[in-house]
Design a protein around this motif. Structure first.
Motif, PDB file in Angstrom:
ATOM      1  N   LEU A 120       0.912  -1.411   0.149  1.00 42.00           N
ATOM      2  CA  LEU A 120      -0.139   0.071  -0.095  1.00 42.00           C
ATOM      3  C   LEU A 120       0.907   1.247   0.108  1.00 42.00           C
ATOM      4  N   ILE A 121       2.005   1.156   0.853  1.00 41.73           N
ATOM      5  CA  ILE A 121       2.971   2.321   0.998  1.00 41.73           C
ATOM      6  C   ILE A 121       3.335   2.794  -0.572  1.00 41.73           C
ATOM      7  N   VAL A 122       3.799   1.591  -1.194  1.00 39.30           N
ATOM      8  CA  VAL A 122       4.481   1.802  -2.397  1.00 39.30           C
ATOM      9  C   VAL A 122       3.570   2.272  -3.481  1.00 39.30           C
ATOM     10  N   VAL A 123       2.035   1.737  -3.310  1.00 39.76           N
ATOM     11  CA  VAL A 123       1.356   2.294  -4.485  1.00 39.76           C
ATOM     12  C   VAL A 123       0.772   3.691  -4.019  1.00 39.76           C
ATOM     13  N   LEU A 124       0.633   4.005  -2.723  1.00 41.17           N
ATOM     14  CA  LEU A 124      -0.142   5.184  -2.305  1.00 41.17           C
ATOM     15  C   LEU A 124       0.582   6.388  -2.125  1.00 41.17           C
ATOM     16  N   LEU A 125       2.026   6.122  -1.837  1.00 38.57           N
ATOM     17  CA  LEU A 125       2.908   7.155  -1.379  1.00 38.57           C
ATOM     18  C   LEU A 125       2.951   8.302  -2.391  1.00 38.57           C
ATOM     19  N   PRO A 126       3.233   7.836  -3.943  1.00 38.93           N
ATOM     20  CA  PRO A 126       3.308   8.944  -4.787  1.00 38.93           C
ATOM     21  C   PRO A 126       1.874   9.513  -5.078  1.00 38.93           C
ATOM     22  N   LEU A 127       0.932   8.852  -4.946  1.00 37.98           N
ATOM     23  CA  LEU A 127      -0.542   9.684  -4.848  1.00 37.98           C
ATOM     24  C   LEU A 127      -0.634  10.412  -3.816  1.00 37.98           C
TER      25      LEU A 127
END
Lengths: 353, 282
Positions: B26-33
């Motif tokens: 989730l961190i990998v996916v959501l951090l850029p967002l």
């Protein structure tokens, strides 16, 4: 409407599914196409429906040559083994579908669907989806969809084979009643000979793409045209032995490797000397008199079937099945003499199955 | 007792592992967002502030109004929507018809044709940027919606055919044959089949949407003016701003741009679940 097949042949690659078939299905017939799986009966039905195209030959519905007509223009209706009800439509919409496609006015559609639903006793199911119905109910809906259009010919591809045994027998009666009422020419495919015997006005028996015999249930049962038909129709199946036709002092008899049995003189026209003798289990009787015809046997197995007994007899290496009333008591190992009922012997050219 | 507590310890360890992995993903996916969202609402001064402000100290929506002023961003979004819509329309219509044909009819070379279609999908798109550019140019379609749509179809169409063929192969022929006997033409039967292969159309549609909406390289090569430039190309263009790169505006644009995909995902996920449930109850 009558349906005529003239020298129809259909091949799939190198396999001949239907081989030079000639068949006339009379108006108002309930014709059952009967045979083991892979005999070409379903292909024949699909050829009539227009779902397959024949390689050669002609198919007529009424007097119209339909070889090149798409299914929709043949005015036929079909009931599939899987029922093929559209799962996303309600029962009402499923039955109404063929009418909607033909742009029948909405009021007319409503009237006809209601009539059919009443006839099939499925009025309370009209708003349901096929997924919410039992097997028997789906069957009725599939039937309704076929009937609503009042087609010239009904085609049915093993419509009862997905039902349980009890319901199947019930639906047999319903279908028969329906045919007696509507009188629409019906072509019905099955591999179940009991189903064929009980429903058909005429039966067409097929084997390996070739039509073997066409006739009423009684005709094909009493006078099978060949060993295949004799063996396929009737349960338990006909007893069969291979033998030589011998004429001695003007009297005809058959010599098998187990026994010798005299034949009535009217069987003389058979040309071959190697023949098969066929006798149905119910035509085997116990011989109480001392006669030269009698075959000595020993009782091997006894299977009570309620009203009757199915007795397996052995004579040397030959087994003979006999059906006899259950009021007599038998014991395994008992020795008996048997004979065959007069006029009930079947002689076929060539070997048994 | 001992085995019981050991069993419990194992179970807890398992849970930690599961949740740990999910959190990491989730961190990998959501951090850029999150980063694009937080940057887009930070006041200009704090965007490049050191130390990094993980939680914004101020709040502004000015980047959101600016992005529409410094570039014709609404034009770009409309262009993206037209191109994605067009790509989806062509791919789903022709893709499902082609897939139906490949699934239902055997003809000489049909197997090879399918291999060729899949093969086309496997070649990296960069390999045919130049030939495609030349083709589009000779059709006179440079800097047009249709030009970009056609290049996007070269990616989306093969995938649609592939997916839909799988769905049609799974579908019993009885339904179409029933439709043919009931009075439909072949095309009418295809409609029945399409209705039953709806989950397949959804899968292909979502894939095509994401692929076309996000596509950058072909759009960059084919488009010139605001009349056809897509949002991806437009946003990247901002990186070439002289003097100072407008990070706040870029991030506002990025966030607006990704929003439709999230909205779509939300609705379609619910619908897909329903389709699957219906499909299981035969």
């Amino acid at each position: 409407m009558k349906v005529t097949l003239e020298q129809v042949t259909k091949k799939f690659g190198k396999t001949i599914a239907v081989d030079n078939m000639n068949l006339e299905i009379r108006e108002r017939d309930f014709l059952v196409l009967l045979g083991p799986s892979g005999c070409g009966k379903t292909t024949t039905l699909r050829l009539i429906a227009g779902l397959e195209t024949s390689d050669s030959g002609n198919i007529y519905i009424g007097d119209t040559l339909v070889n090149d007509l798409p299914p929709k223009d043949r005015n036929i209706a079909m009931v599939f083994q899987s029922y093929a009800l559209y799962p996303y439509m309600s029962v009402y919409d499923n039955i109404a579908f063929p009418l909607k496609i033909r742009k029948v006015p909405r009021e007319e559609i409503r009237k006809r669907v209601r009539n059919i639903a009443e006839l099939l006793k499925i009025e309370e199911l009209l708003s349901r989806k096929p997924g919410q119905l039992s097997g028997g109910q789906r069957q009725r809906v599939a039937l309704g969809r076929a009937m609503v259009r009042e087609p010239d010919v009904f085609l049915m591809d093993e419509p009862l084979s997905n039902l349980d045994a009890k319901l199947r027998i019930h639906m047999r009666g319903e279908l028969k009643k329906m045919h007696q009422r509507l009188r629409t020419t019906t072509i019905y495919v099955t591999h179940d000979q009991a189903e064929a015997m009980s429903m058909a006005t005429r039966i067409a028996i097929m084997d390996r793409g070739v039509l073997q015999q066409v006739g009423s249930p009684k005709e094909v049962y009493d006078h099978p045209a060949n060993a295949f038909v004799g063996g396929f129709i009737g349960s338990p199946p006909m007893n069969m032995w291979e033998g030589d036709l011998v004429e001695k002092n003007g009297k005809l008899k058959i010599d098998t490797s187990f026994f010798s049995y005299p034949l009535p003189p009217d069987l003389k026209e058979i040309a071959a000397s190697k023949v098969t003798l066929g006798v149905r289990p119910e035509d085997v009787t116990i011989d109480k008199e001392k006669g030269s015809n009698a075959i000595k046997v020993r009782i091997d197995v006894i299977e009570p079937m309620g009203r009757e007994l199915l007795v397996t007899l052995v004579s040397g290496d030959a087994t003979i099945k006999m059906i006899t009333p259950s009021d007599r008591t038998f014991r395994i190992g008992d020795k008996l003499k048997i004979k065959f009922k007069e006029g009930k012997l079947h002689i076929f050219e060539g070997k048994p199955l | 007792m001992q085995t019981n507590s050991r069993f419990r310890a194992k179970k807890i360890l398992g849970k930690i592992l599961i949740y740990g992995t999910i959190s990491l993903a989730l961190i990998v996916v959501l951090l850029p967002l999150y980063w694009s969202l937080s940057t887009s609402i930070k006041p200009e001064k704090t965007i490049l502030h050191i130390p990094i402000e993980f939680f914004p100290s101020g709040f502004t929506l000015s980047h959101y109004s600016n992005i529409f002023n410094i570039i014709p961003f609404s034009n770009y979004l409309v262009n993206s929507a037209i191109i994605t819509g067009g790509t989806l329309f062509i791919s789903l219509v022709f893709g499902s018809i082609a897939a139906y044909g490949l699934s239902r009819y055997k003809f000489p070379g049909s197997g090879g044709l399918l291999g060729l279609i899949i093969g086309a999908r496997m070649i990296p798109p960069i390999a045919f940027v130049i030939p495609l550019y030349l083709m589009i140019s000779s059709f006179g379609l440079l800097d047009t919606h249709l030009g970009v749509i056609l290049t996007h179809c070269s990616i989306v169409l093969p995938f649609t055919i592939w997916i839909m063929k799988g769905f049609f192969d799974e579908l019993p022929r009885d339904f179409e044959e029933a439709a043919l006997v009931d009075g439909c033409s072949r095309l009418g039967a295809l409609r029945v089949a399409l209705r039953l292969a709806l989950p397949g159309l959804f899968v292909a549609g979502i894939f095509g949407f994401i692929e076309s909406w996000n596509e950058f390289m072909f759009a960059l090569t084919i488009t010139r003016s605001p009349a056809s430039t897509t949002a991806t190309v437009g946003l990247v263009g901002l990186l070439q701003t002289p003097y100072q790169i407008p990070w706040g505006e870029i991030m506002a644009g990025v966030f607006l741009f990704t929003l439709p995909i999230f909205v779509l995902g939300y609705f379609v996920e619910k619908h897909m679940a329903r389709v699957y449930v219906v499909g299981t109850v035969k």
